[in-house]
Design a protein around this motif. Structure first.
Motif, PDB file in Angstrom:
ATOM      1  N   ARG A 280       0.828  -1.216   0.000  1.00 33.93           N
ATOM      2  CA  ARG A 280       0.000   0.000   0.000  1.00 33.93           C
ATOM      3  C   ARG A 280       0.857   1.258   0.000  1.00 33.93           C
ATOM      4  O   ARG A 280       0.560   2.232  -0.705  1.00 33.93           O
ATOM      5  CB  ARG A 280      -0.922  -0.013   1.239  1.00 33.93           C
ATOM      6  N   ARG A 281       1.938   1.247   0.777  1.00 32.74           N
ATOM      7  CA  ARG A 281       2.818   2.411   0.834  1.00 32.74           C
ATOM      8  C   ARG A 281       4.239   1.981   0.506  1.00 32.74           C
ATOM      9  O   ARG A 281       4.710   0.944   0.982  1.00 32.74           O
ATOM     10  CB  ARG A 281       2.771   3.072   2.215  1.00 32.74           C
ATOM     11  N   VAL A 282       4.919   2.785  -0.306  1.00 35.44           N
ATOM     12  CA  VAL A 282       6.318   2.518  -0.646  1.00 35.44           C
ATOM     13  C   VAL A 282       7.108   3.814  -0.527  1.00 35.44           C
ATOM     14  O   VAL A 282       6.555   4.911  -0.579  1.00 35.44           O
ATOM     15  CB  VAL A 282       6.474   1.945  -2.065  1.00 35.44           C
ATOM     16  N   MET A 283       8.422   3.670  -0.381  1.00 35.59           N
ATOM     17  CA  MET A 283       9.314   4.811  -0.271  1.00 35.59           C
ATOM     18  C   MET A 283      10.021   5.031  -1.603  1.00 35.59           C
ATOM     19  O   MET A 283      10.442   4.074  -2.268  1.00 35.59           O
ATOM     20  CB  MET A 283      10.348   4.553   0.821  1.00 35.59           C
ATOM     21  N   LEU A 284      10.155   6.283  -1.979  1.00 36.83           N
ATOM     22  CA  LEU A 284      10.913   6.662  -3.167  1.00 36.83           C
ATOM     23  C   LEU A 284      12.019   7.624  -2.763  1.00 36.83           C
ATOM     24  O   LEU A 284      11.783   8.552  -1.981  1.00 36.83           O
ATOM     25  CB  LEU A 284      10.012   7.346  -4.199  1.00 36.83           C
ATOM     26  N   SER A 285      13.233   7.406  -3.286  1.00 34.76           N
ATOM     27  CA  SER A 285      14.309   8.362  -3.067  1.00 34.76           C
ATOM     28  C   SER A 285      14.188   9.497  -4.071  1.00 34.76           C
ATOM     29  O   SER A 285      13.589   9.345  -5.142  1.00 34.76           O
ATOM     30  CB  SER A 285      15.675   7.682  -3.228  1.00 34.76           C
ATOM     31  N   GLU A 286      14.763  10.636  -3.715  1.00 32.88           N
ATOM     32  CA  GLU A 286      14.721  11.796  -4.593  1.00 32.88           C
ATOM     33  C   GLU A 286      15.250  11.424  -5.982  1.00 32.88           C
ATOM     34  O   GLU A 286      16.301  10.795  -6.122  1.00 32.88           O
ATOM     35  CB  GLU A 286      15.575  12.912  -3.994  1.00 32.88           C
ATOM     36  N   GLY A 287      14.511  11.790  -6.998  1.00 33.08           N
ATOM     37  CA  GLY A 287      14.908  11.486  -8.364  1.00 33.08           C
ATOM     38  C   GLY A 287      14.288  10.215  -8.908  1.00 33.08           C
ATOM     39  O   GLY A 287      14.320   9.978 -10.125  1.00 33.08           O
ATOM     40  N   GLU A 288      13.743   9.374  -8.039  1.00 38.37           N
ATOM     41  CA  GLU A 288      13.095   8.152  -8.499  1.00 38.37           C
ATOM     42  C   GLU A 288      11.640   8.418  -8.861  1.00 38.37           C
ATOM     43  O   GLU A 288      10.961   9.205  -8.197  1.00 38.37           O
ATOM     44  CB  GLU A 288      13.134   7.073  -7.403  1.00 38.37           C
ATOM     45  N   LYS A 289      11.157   7.728  -9.885  1.00 37.15           N
ATOM     46  CA  LYS A 289       9.758   7.769 -10.268  1.00 37.15           C
ATOM     47  C   LYS A 289       9.239   6.339 -10.333  1.00 37.15           C
ATOM     48  O   LYS A 289       9.905   5.464 -10.894  1.00 37.15           O
ATOM     49  CB  LYS A 289       9.582   8.461 -11.620  1.00 37.15           C
ATOM     50  N   LEU A 290       8.067   6.125  -9.751  1.00 37.12           N
ATOM     51  CA  LEU A 290       7.548   4.774  -9.683  1.00 37.12           C
ATOM     52  C   LEU A 290       7.368   4.172 -11.075  1.00 37.12           C
ATOM     53  O   LEU A 290       7.697   2.996 -11.292  1.00 37.12           O
ATOM     54  CB  LEU A 290       6.223   4.753  -8.924  1.00 37.12           C
ATOM     55  N   ASP A 291       6.874   4.942 -12.024  1.00 42.89           N
ATOM     56  CA  ASP A 291       6.680   4.410 -13.377  1.00 42.89           C
ATOM     57  C   ASP A 291       7.999   3.941 -13.977  1.00 42.89           C
ATOM     58  O   ASP A 291       8.049   2.910 -14.660  1.00 42.89           O
ATOM     59  CB  ASP A 291       6.035   5.465 -14.279  1.00 42.89           C
ATOM     60  N   ASP A 292       9.071   4.692 -13.726  1.00 43.20           N
ATOM     61  CA  ASP A 292      10.381   4.288 -14.252  1.00 43.20           C
ATOM     62  C   ASP A 292      10.832   2.971 -13.627  1.00 43.20           C
ATOM     63  O   ASP A 292      11.354   2.085 -14.316  1.00 43.20           O
ATOM     64  CB  ASP A 292      11.422   5.369 -13.969  1.00 43.20           C
ATOM     65  N   LEU A 293      10.637   2.842 -12.311  1.00 45.03           N
ATOM     66  CA  LEU A 293      11.025   1.612 -11.632  1.00 45.03           C
ATOM     67  C   LEU A 293      10.207   0.430 -12.129  1.00 45.03           C
ATOM     68  O   LEU A 293      10.742  -0.675 -12.332  1.00 45.03           O
ATOM     69  CB  LEU A 293      10.858   1.777 -10.120  1.00 45.03           C
ATOM     70  N   LEU A 294       8.927   0.635 -12.348  1.00 48.03           N
ATOM     71  CA  LEU A 294       8.062  -0.428 -12.867  1.00 48.03           C
ATOM     72  C   LEU A 294       8.499  -0.846 -14.267  1.00 48.03           C
ATOM     73  O   LEU A 294       8.549  -2.044 -14.592  1.00 48.03           O
ATOM     74  CB  LEU A 294       6.607   0.032 -12.884  1.00 48.03           C
ATOM     75  N   ASN A 295       8.823   0.129 -15.097  1.00 44.78           N
ATOM     76  CA  ASN A 295       9.262  -0.183 -16.464  1.00 44.78           C
ATOM     77  C   ASN A 295      10.586  -0.941 -16.464  1.00 44.78           C
ATOM     78  O   ASN A 295      10.782  -1.865 -17.263  1.00 44.78           O
ATOM     79  CB  ASN A 295       9.393   1.104 -17.282  1.00 44.78           C
ATOM     80  N   ARG A 296      11.486  -0.557 -15.576  1.00 48.25           N
ATOM     81  CA  ARG A 296      12.769  -1.251 -15.490  1.00 48.25           C
ATOM     82  C   ARG A 296      12.578  -2.705 -15.055  1.00 48.25           C
ATOM     83  O   ARG A 296      13.213  -3.615 -15.605  1.00 48.25           O
ATOM     84  CB  ARG A 296      13.692  -0.531 -14.512  1.00 48.25           C
ATOM     85  N   ALA A 297      11.713  -2.910 -14.074  1.00 48.93           N
ATOM     86  CA  ALA A 297      11.438  -4.271 -13.619  1.00 48.93           C
ATOM     87  C   ALA A 297      10.818  -5.098 -14.743  1.00 48.93           C
ATOM     88  O   ALA A 297      11.160  -6.270 -14.938  1.00 48.93           O
ATOM     89  CB  ALA A 297      10.520  -4.236 -12.404  1.00 48.93           C
ATOM     90  N   GLN A 298       9.912  -4.490 -15.496  1.00 53.12           N
ATOM     91  CA  GLN A 298       9.264  -5.198 -16.598  1.00 53.12           C
ATOM     92  C   GLN A 298      10.274  -5.566 -17.689  1.00 53.12           C
ATOM     93  O   GLN A 298      10.249  -6.670 -18.236  1.00 53.12           O
ATOM     94  CB  GLN A 298       8.160  -4.329 -17.194  1.00 53.12           C
ATOM     95  N   ARG A 299      11.198  -4.640 -17.983  1.00 56.60           N
ATOM     96  CA  ARG A 299      12.227  -4.931 -18.986  1.00 56.60           C
ATOM     97  C   ARG A 299      13.136  -6.070 -18.522  1.00 56.60           C
ATOM     98  O   ARG A 299      13.577  -6.896 -19.338  1.00 56.60           O
ATOM     99  CB  ARG A 299      13.056  -3.675 -19.271  1.00 56.60           C
ATOM    100  N   GLY A 300      13.423  -6.111 -17.217  1.00 56.62           N
ATOM    101  CA  GLY A 300      14.249  -7.192 -16.690  1.00 56.62           C
ATOM    102  C   GLY A 300      13.594  -8.543 -16.871  1.00 56.62           C
ATOM    103  O   GLY A 300      14.246  -9.516 -17.271  1.00 56.62           O
ATOM    104  N   LEU A 301      12.300  -8.624 -16.579  1.00 61.21           N
ATOM    105  CA  LEU A 301      11.588  -9.886 -16.758  1.00 61.21           C
ATOM    106  C   LEU A 301      11.520 -10.284 -18.234  1.00 61.21           C
ATOM    107  O   LEU A 301      11.663 -11.461 -18.582  1.00 61.21           O
ATOM    108  CB  LEU A 301      10.178  -9.773 -16.184  1.00 61.21           C
ATOM    109  N   ALA A 302      11.308  -9.304 -19.086  1.00 60.90           N
ATOM    110  CA  ALA A 302      11.238  -9.589 -20.526  1.00 60.90           C
ATOM    111  C   ALA A 302      12.578 -10.121 -21.031  1.00 60.90           C
ATOM    112  O   ALA A 302      12.623 -11.051 -21.850  1.00 60.90           O
ATOM    113  CB  ALA A 302      10.824  -8.335 -21.288  1.00 60.90           C
TER     114      ALA A 302
END
Length: 253
Positions: free
Chosen positions: A64-86
């Motif tokens: 429900r709640r997650v932490m983001l460091s300055e400069g991070e965007k959740l969409d970018d992190l999600l896309n990176r994870a998806q590319r890794g699985l692909a």
């Protein structure tokens, strides 16, 4: 008996953080989004290999709640994870079909170090014959020492040295390969001694702070007077609400 593990030195970078997270298991406001996604990626790969099925590339389910460091965007992190699985599905899983392997193999070595009993343990992402594989959701470039510790652990636990250890950058496709060599044996014992000494130092002064790179993903940095962490934000993944958590600057005289 003292328990050591390959990433212990990184955890001991700040004694206070180590004691709070590893010994006292203190709760934090929320996990980092990058950490949660990394665990999700590793879990899906392990399931794929165990069942011999394509990796699940569906939507990620975050807390429900997650932490983001300055400069991070959740969409970018999600896309990176998806590319890794692909990449795993396209470049790695097909080549592992039919090969004898162990997934998330727990390895334990009980030994004496300077007359004291020590338990050296670790979980290896993949054992493929005489090779150790370690999946990385980030850059694998700094993995060489960790790979050497994996080789040393497997050697001590089995009595037989593996052929090599490989860190695989799932997003980039970059790989770091560390072959076995006899020099790993004295090097490994020296590293265990260093870990043991660092652990004793941390336990003797459990409130000691050591600000630096380790602050970036410390779950308590926003409430630490010595923090060098960048700013961070608490994100409600259901509502999109963002709360800024101010990280304090390093106190200097």
């Amino acid at each position: 008996m003292t328990t050591l593990y390959p990433t212990l030195e990184a955890d001991l970078a700040c004694p206070s953080r180590y004691v709070r997270t590893q010994l006292h298991k203190e709760p934090s406001l929320a996990p980092f989004a990058s950490t949660a996604l990394g665990k999700e990626v590793h879990g899906r790969i392990a399931t794929s290999l165990r069942l011999g099925l394509p990796v699940n590339q569906g939507a990620f389910r975050l807390p429900r709640r997650v932490m983001l460091s300055e400069g991070e965007k959740l969409d970018d992190l999600l896309n990176r994870a998806q590319r890794g699985l692909a990449r795993f599905e396209a470049d790695y899983r097909p080549n592992l079909e039919g090969e004898a392997h162990r997934v998330e193999a727990f390895v334990e070595w009980k030994l004496e170090l300077d007359g004291k009993p020590v338990r050296f343990v670790g979980k290896l992402d993949l054992l493929l014959g005489q090779e150790i594989w370690d999946w990385k959701t980030g850059n694998p470039g700094g993995s060489r020492e960790q790979l050497r510790l994996y080789l040393f652990l497997a050697y001590g636990a089995t009595g037989n040295p593996p052929r090599l250890a490989r860190a695989v950058g799932l997003e980039s496709g970059e790989e770091v390969v560390e072959p076995w060599s006899e020099e790993i044996i004295p090097w490994g014992y020296a590293r265990l001694r260093r870990m043991q000494e660092s652990l004793c130092t941390a336990l003797a002064n459990p409130k000691a702070l050591n600000p630096g790179r380790a602050c970036r993903y410390c779950p308590y940095a926003h409430a630490c007077s010595a923090s060098q962490a960048p700013g961070r934000y608490l994100l409600d993944t259901r509502t999109g609400e963002v709360t800024e958590l101010a990280a304090q600057s390093l106190v200097t005289e």
